[in-house]
Every structure is written in structure tokens, then in C-alpha cells.
Design an enzyme around this catalytic site. Structure first.
Site, PDB file in Angstrom:
ATOM      1  N   GLU A 374       0.861  -1.188   0.000  1.00  0.00           N
ATOM      2  CA  GLU A 374       0.000   0.000   0.000  1.00  0.00           C
ATOM      3  C   GLU A 374       0.891   1.230   0.000  1.00  0.00           C
ATOM      4  O   GLU A 374       1.867   1.293   0.749  1.00  0.00           O
ATOM      5  CB  GLU A 374      -0.894   0.084   1.244  1.00  0.00           C
ATOM      6  N   ASN A 375       0.495   2.208  -0.817  1.00  0.00           N
ATOM      7  CA  ASN A 375       1.148   3.518  -0.813  1.00  0.00           C
ATOM      8  C   ASN A 375       0.225   4.407  -1.637  1.00  0.00           C
ATOM      9  O   ASN A 375      -0.365   3.950  -2.604  1.00  0.00           O
ATOM     10  CB  ASN A 375       2.547   3.398  -1.468  1.00  0.00           C
TER      11      ASN A 375
END
Ligand code: P53
Length: 476
Positions: A374-375
Site C-alpha cells: 500500500e502507498n
């Protein structure tokens, strides 16, 4: 020459409850996400006692991926994804969580989804528990407070490992297991199905539920490897590097304690043993935890294969004038604005260099492959009169983070498996329940009040990411 290895996994990440909808389709049970109302920027979501008439529950329909996944997977393929991170909604497989026989219709849904992904050359990456445990387990067992939940979870894990072992190679056990370390009400509920009682010590609850989850994770790793040793089973932690506000050694120590407190979950996942500082702290506080010798053997025997991580932002911290000798540090103590960084509209400081820093730090601490699962940056988007969506802010954020991850790999030798930015397609925000806190390359026509056609359209960032993937990160 690409700085990133051949076979680097480029993907997008979602969680079942944030995009599927179909909250009661084909025998699905009520999950904890189904009893959370819509909040707003700065307004908390409410947790209701079951599904109550008249409330707005954004996850019930979400973006209706349950009925539209075929069309969406085709868009993911056009984007060029080589992997796709999602989760399995526990309540589709075991609607209440404590059944022995799984719901075949739920199992069938993920068979079809994984088949569809694989037919497009997209590797599924699957989280077992992403903020969506059965609500029944909350009501009857108090969530992860109860040791019996370990068995319910491992039965769920064994069922899906067995079923999908030839379709899914990459797994993670608990999403952002360390979020609850902040002791806030919301994270206790989403991570562990815990509603704190007035007379409870939140710290004791944290260490107990965290322990049961870590035991459950270690058991799941062993079960998965026994079913098929080719499966890679990782943990998943929220990474939020925290800098000392100054060179005052007291600030440095305070920041170090934050790291210790934030990463003890991954210490146990990876080392198979508790860090000394925490054993000491727990003993001195006399929490009287239910941690058995058999549990400790399980932890040692079920260490993870890799570390999945989310990375959004960083924090800074300053020691108080009089810290007690046994001081602890929690996310609520991240009390200093970092003058070197700008924040998003939701107040998350944007810090690409912090990603390279974190990848190095985690590599040195754990010596395991890392996977950024996730980013991203939540932002509202505007649809122009001609239907186009210009989102240079999203491209700018992701580009600067990819530059830093490439440096970590190419200059620092970090073993990085892949990169799946959050919300490849717009979905319901976990924190606020909003639709307008958007992360996607694919726009979904739906607003915070639940109005819209649910039509999909490509943002400018879609074409940008397509090129990034096609050039293995060379053309940013
Ligand atoms: P939203 C807080 C801090 C870091 C990550 O978050 C977090 C949260 C929870 O808000 O959650 C992860 O949707 C989580 C996803 C979530 C995503 O970050 O609040 O794994 O489910 O959607 C982004 O903007």
C-alpha cells in the site's frame, strides 16, 4: 536498464469490504465493516450495534465490485498490472465465523475472481484478514479477546489455503496488525473486533489480542506451508517512520521507543519471539497475560516468509519535559509538525525519502524480502465537462515514491518483491468511510452520500501508471 529486477510485481491494492459491496449476497454474513457508518474528513465513523435502519453504511454497496469484477479486471489488465492485492471477506466463507462448514457460494466467488485475474496474467496477492471479521464474533466472543477465535481464524485460513493453493501464491495474514498500537477505539474495532469497556485497561487488551492474533498468524503460516510449501505467507504492517524532533538525545530515545512499540508485532512475526524490552515492560506492568509455553513454541515455528507493508506518511516526536523511566510512545504522541514536509488534505505528511529510509531500516532489522502493498495519497478528483480527470497530484506523489523505492533497490540492495499502490480503483475509505478520498487510477462515479452511476472511467494517472509498468519503472 531498469533499476528494478525483472519480474518485479506491479499491482494495485484493495480490501474486500472497501470495494465488493454485495454485503448480503450469496449467504454472506455481517462483518465489522458492515456496522460502520460514513464519516467525513475529520468526522469519525460510528460503530452501530448491528445493522440499524436509517444509517448510511458505505461498505454495503461500496463500488459493487462483487457484480462488476469482470469489467474491472479487464481494466486492470489494460493498465498492465502483474499482480492484484485483495482480501477474502471472512464472512463470505464463514458468515458467522464459528461454523465448521464453509459457504460454497462464497468460495466460488473467489475461485471465479482468481481465475479471471490469472487468465489476464495477473497474480493475486491475498490478505486473510483486512478489517472485516464476522460481527457475530464480536457479539458472542468479544472479538480477539477470546482465545477460541484463534481456532475459528485458522479454520478459515486452512479452508482458503486448501481451496486456492494452486491459484494464489502470495498471502498475508493480518492487515496492518500494528495499527491498534495507538490504542484508539477505531483501530481496536477494525483490527480486532474489540469494543473497549469502561473498566478495561486498553494496554492490557492490546497485548492480549495482539498475542492471540500473532499465535493465529503463526499457526496459519504452518498450516499454509504444510498444505503447499510453494505458498509465500507474509505479515503486513503499517510503516510510519517517526523522527526525533531535534538532536536532543531524549527526543531520539523517544522516537526509538515509538519504533519499538510500533514494530513489536513484526518482531514477533519475523523473529518468532518477543523483544526483550516488551517482555520486561509487560512483566513490570503486571498485565497478567494469557501467554502459554505452547504459544511461544507456535510463534517460533510459524515465522513469516516476507514483510508486506503500507507506507503513506511519516511523523515526528518530542519528549515531554518529565518522561517517566518506563515511558511508552504511541501514535497519539506524534506531536510535532515536520517543517520539511507538506501534508495532504487529510493531514498526512508526504515523505518520499521516508520510504527509502524505511526500506533500509526494515531490511537491516529483519533480513527478509519486503513487499510494498500500500502507498498513495487520498485526494478529491474533479471530472471535467468532457469527462476527463486530471490528477497530476496523484502522479506526483506516486512518482516521487517510486523514485525512492528504486534507489532503495538499486543503491541500497533492498530485496523488494513489488509495489501495489493503494486503491487502484476508487473505493470506500477505511478511515472516514468516504468515496471522495480517492486513491484510484480508475474513477468510480459515486459520492459521499452514495449517489452516482458507479460508472468507471480512466484518470490521467491511469495512462501514466500504464507506462511506468510497461517500462518496469524506468519512465516516471
Ligand atoms: P484511508 C490509517 C493509517 C495508515 C493506514 O486509508 C491506514 C489507516 C486507516 O485509515 O489504513 C490503510 O482509507 C488500510 C486501508 C486503507 C488505507 O490505509 O483511511 O490498510 O484499508 O483504506 C488508506 O484513507
Amino acid at each position: 536498464m531498469s533499476k528494478l529486477p525483472k519480474g518485479f510485481l506491479w499491482g494495485g491494492a484493495v480490501a474486500a469490504h472497501q470495494l465488493e459491496g454485495g454485503s448480503d449476497a450469496d449467504g454472506k454474513g455481517v462483518s465489522i465493516a458492515d456496522v460502520m457508518t460514513a464519516g467525513a474528513n475529520g468526522v469519525d465513523r460510528k460503530i452501530t450495534d448491528g445493522v440499524c435502519p436509517g444509517e448510511n453504511y458505505p461498505n454495503h454497496e461500496a463500488i459493487d465490485f462483487y457484480h462488476r469484477y469482470h469489467e474491472d479486471v479487464a481494466l486492470f489488465a489494460e493498465l498492465g498490472l502483474t499482480c492484484f492485492r485483495t482480501s477474502i471477506a471472512w464472512t463470505r466463507i464463514f458468515p458467522n465465523g464459528d461454523e465448521t462448514t464453509p459457504n460454497e457460494a462464497g468460495l466460488k466467488f473467489y475461485d471465479d475472481l482468481f481465475d479471471d485475474l490469472l487468465a489476464h496474467g495477473i497474480e493475486p496477492v491475498v490478505t486473510l484478514s483486512h478489517f472485516e471479521m464476522p460481527y457475530h464474533l464480536v457479539k458472542v466472543y468479544g472479538g480477539w479477546r477470546d482465545r477460541r477465535v484463534i481456532d475459528f481464524f485458522t479454520h478459515f485460513a486452512a479452508t482458503v489455503f486448501e481451496r486456492y493453493q494452486h491459484k494464489v501464491k502470495y498471502w498475508m495474514t493480518f492487515n496492518e496488525i500494528n495499527n491498534q498500537n495507538g490504542l484508539n477505539k477505531w483501530a481496536f474495532f477494525t483490527n480486532s473486533g474489540v469494543l473497549l469497556k469502561a473498566d478495561e485497561d486498553p494496554e492490557k487488551v492490546l497485548y492480549q489480542v495482539g498475542h492471540y492474533e500473532l499465535v493465529a498468524s503463526a499457526k496459519a503460516v504452518q498450516i499454509g506451508h504444510a498444505i503447499n510449501p510453494a505458498m509465500q505467507i507474509g505479515c503486513m504492517i503499517a510503516v510510519w517512520p517517526t523522527y526525533p524532533a531535534s538532536s536532543d538525545p531524549r527526543d531520539v530515545l523517544k522516537a526509538e521507543r515509538f519504533a519499538q512499540a510500533n514494530y513489536w508485532f513484526s518482531d514477533v512475526h519475523v523473529w518468532g519471539t518477543y523483544p526483550n524490552w516488551l517482555k520486561r515492560y509487560q512483566a513490570k506492568q503486571q498485565f497478567d497475560l494469557d501467554i502459554t509455553a505452547a504459544d511461544l513454541e507456535t510463534l517460533a515455528a510459524g515465522t513469516v516468509d516476507y514483510i508486506g507493508l503500507s507506507y503513506y506518511a511519516s511523523g515526528a516526536i518530542k519528549a515531554a519535559a518529565n518522561e517517566p523511566a518506563n515511558f511508552m510512545t504511541r501514535s497519539a504522541d506524534l506531536n510535532v509538525d515536520n517543517p520539511h514536509l507538506q501534508a495532504t488534505e487529510w493531514g498526512w505528511p508526504i515523505d518520499p525519502v521516508g520510504l527509502r529510509y524505511s526500506l533500509n531500516w526494515l531490511t537491516d532489522r529483519y533480513h527478509l524480502p519486503l513487499f510494498i502493498v500500500e502507498n498513495g495519497m487520498g485526494a478529491p478528483d474533479k471530472v471535467e465537462a468532457d469527462g476527463q480527470i486530471h490528477d497530476p497530484y496523484r502522479v506526483d506523489y506516486l512518482k516521487r515514491h517510486i523514485e525512492q523505492l528504486a534507489l532503495a533497490v538499486d543503491e541500497d540492495g533492498v530485496d523488494l518483491m513489488g509495489y501495489t499502490p493503494w486503491g487502484v480503483i476508487d473505493l470506500v475509505s477505511a478511515g472516514t468511510g468516504q468515496m471522495e478520498k480517492r486513491y484510484g487510477f480508475i474513477y468510480v462515479d459515486k459520492d459521499d452520500q452514495g449517489r452516482g452511476t458507479l460508472d468507471r472511467s480512466k484518470k490521467d494517472s491511469f495512462y501514466w501508471y500504464q507506462k511506468v509498468i510497461a517500462t518496469n519503472g524506468e519512465q516516471l
